[in-house]
Scaffold this motif. Structure first.
Motif, PDB file in Angstrom:
ATOM      1  N   GLU A 106      16.490 -30.610   6.392  1.00 26.50           N
ATOM      2  CA  GLU A 106      17.051 -31.045   5.315  1.00 26.50           C
ATOM      3  C   GLU A 106      16.963 -32.166   4.504  1.00 26.50           C
ATOM      4  OE1 GLU A 106      18.553 -26.532   3.726  1.00 26.50           O
ATOM      5  OE2 GLU A 106      19.101 -27.291   5.491  1.00 26.50           O
ATOM      6  N   LYS A 143      12.375 -20.312   4.254  1.00 21.27           N
ATOM      7  CA  LYS A 143      13.389 -20.959   3.659  1.00 21.27           C
ATOM      8  C   LYS A 143      13.126 -21.528   2.187  1.00 21.27           C
ATOM      9  CE  LYS A 143      18.169 -23.042   3.866  1.00 21.27           C
ATOM     10  NZ  LYS A 143      19.021 -24.018   4.810  1.00 21.27           N
ATOM     11  N   ASP A 146      15.759 -26.445  -1.432  1.00 20.28           N
ATOM     12  CA  ASP A 146      16.795 -26.784  -2.211  1.00 20.28           C
ATOM     13  C   ASP A 146      16.201 -28.329  -3.076  1.00 20.28           C
ATOM     14  OD1 ASP A 146      19.275 -27.962  -3.564  1.00 20.28           O
ATOM     15  OD2 ASP A 146      20.216 -27.619  -2.323  1.00 20.28           O
ATOM     16  N   ASN A 163      17.610 -29.694  -4.883  1.00 24.26           N
ATOM     17  CA  ASN A 163      17.930 -31.202  -4.903  1.00 24.26           C
ATOM     18  C   ASN A 163      17.449 -31.914  -4.092  1.00 24.26           C
ATOM     19  OD1 ASN A 163      20.230 -30.313  -6.853  1.00 24.26           O
ATOM     20  ND2 ASN A 163      21.447 -29.893  -5.280  1.00 24.26           N
TER      21      ASN A 163
END
Length: 359
Positions: free
Chosen positions: A92, A182, A185, A187
């Motif tokens: 990330e 996972k 996100d 964003n």
């Protein structure tokens, strides 16, 4: 000398010379590595060696036309990550840093190397951002390249929306443990909606592509040490999207659709309808990325940059290796100097290598 010591010696000698380190520093380091190999069977790179080694590997990448910027690579040392959550966190951070609100930064995140007594970290994704692929009633939805991986993700419990542009999750496996996934996100998903500067109907096609191509399934080798998880990125050349991802018959296969919307005569190949549609598709990609402020380069500029890279390497008394079949752009290759040259396709050992899928 063992093969790993041979590679370590060659790497350290070149690395330390390029970093302007003294002969005594280099000899001391080589002795440390030799001692470590005798006791541990492996050795550990210093952060400085890791950073410069990753840059050297990019510089040695035979298939990459964007090597002019090898020394600007940002290196994240994630060798201390030991759990899936820590790996997800590092991925990330990589996405966020590399995306940089569209001003793409060349970046690599390097996880721990293959060693005895420690399970390998493997990233199952081909690229960190990639669209899912499905087959429904014999028809493809999304990216056909991703069908096998999508099925694996669905087997883990992930479920997409069934659109042409479902972003697949991260999938990480440590040793023989069960793979963990996972969702990425929202964003962190830098995406560009595609439109054309002249054709208003183009936007109605609902096309888009992600902004950062982060290759995540290749092995980085530095001085005989193997890093099986080392995702890296530069920025896109427009033909990668407009002439391959969206145009290839075994990918999104959009040339017939674009040609039809343009009203081209598709009754025979001699009308060159494919060529006309291909150019407009690439124009749309370039226009959209630039209008959204997302870094991208056209293939003519990329070829000029590669010429400068060749000149720089000659000045540094280094040979340029290259895979001609990959260096020539898939659109108008004969308009570039690369088309008219021959390249030595020898692969230097500090490099990025293809490896078997973990699934």
């Amino acid at each position: 000398m063992t093969p790993i010591l041979d590679e370590a010696r060659a790497f350290i000698e070149q690395c330390y010379q390029e970093l302007n380190k003294s002969e005594s520093d280099m000899m001391l380091r080589l002795q440390q590595i030799e001692d470590e190999l005798k006791t541990e069977g492996t050795y550990t790179h210093t952060r400085e060696e890791l950073v410069h080694g990753a840059k050297m590997a990019w510089r040695n990448s035979n298939r990459c036309i964007g090597r002019l910027f090898w020394n600007s690579l940002n290196v994240f040392d994630a060798r201390d990550a030991s759990t899936e959550d820590e790996v997800f966190g590092a991925l990330e951070r990589h996405l966020d840093y590399a995306s940089n609100n569209g001003r793409i930064r060349p970046t690599i995140t390097i996880f721990r190397p293959s060693q005895r007594h420690q399970p390998d970290i493997r990233i199952w994704n081909h690229q960190l951002i990639r669209y899912a692929g499905y087959v429904e009633d014999g028809q493809y939805i999304g990216d056909p390249h991703s069908i096998a991986f999508t099925k694996k993700c669905e087997g883990f419990g992930w479920k997409g929306q069934g659109t042409h542009f479902d972003v697949l999750p991260f999938v990480v496996q440590i040793g023989d443990g069960p793979p963990q996934w996972k969702e990425i996100d929202l964003n962190l998903r830098l995406e560009v909606s595609l439109r054309h500067p002249e054709f208003d109907w183009f936007q109605d096609l609902g096309l888009k592509w992600y902004g950062v191509p982060i290759i995540s399934d290749m092995e980085l080798k530095i001085g005989g040490i193997s890093y099986k998880a080392a995702p890296f990125n530069g920025w896109y050349m427009e033909t990668e999207i407009g002439a391959r991802n969206l145009a290839d018959e075994n990918r999104y296969n959009l040339l017939p659709k674009v040609a039809s919307c343009m009203g081209l005569d598709m009754s025979r190949m001699a009308t060159l309808w494919k060529d006309k549609a291909l150019i407009e598709l690439n124009i749309a990609v370039l226009h959209s990325f630039k209008e959204d402020g997302v870094s991208i380069v056209d293939h003519h500029t990329a070829a000029q940059q590669f010429r400068l890279f060749e000149e720089n390497e000659k000045s540094a008394d280094r040979d340029v290796t290259g895979d001609w079949t990959w260096l020539i752009p898939p659109v108008s290759p004969a308009t570039t100097h690369i088309f008219h040259k021959e390249y030595d396709n020898t692969w230097n050992t500090t490099n990025y290598f293809y490896q078997d899928r973990p699934y």
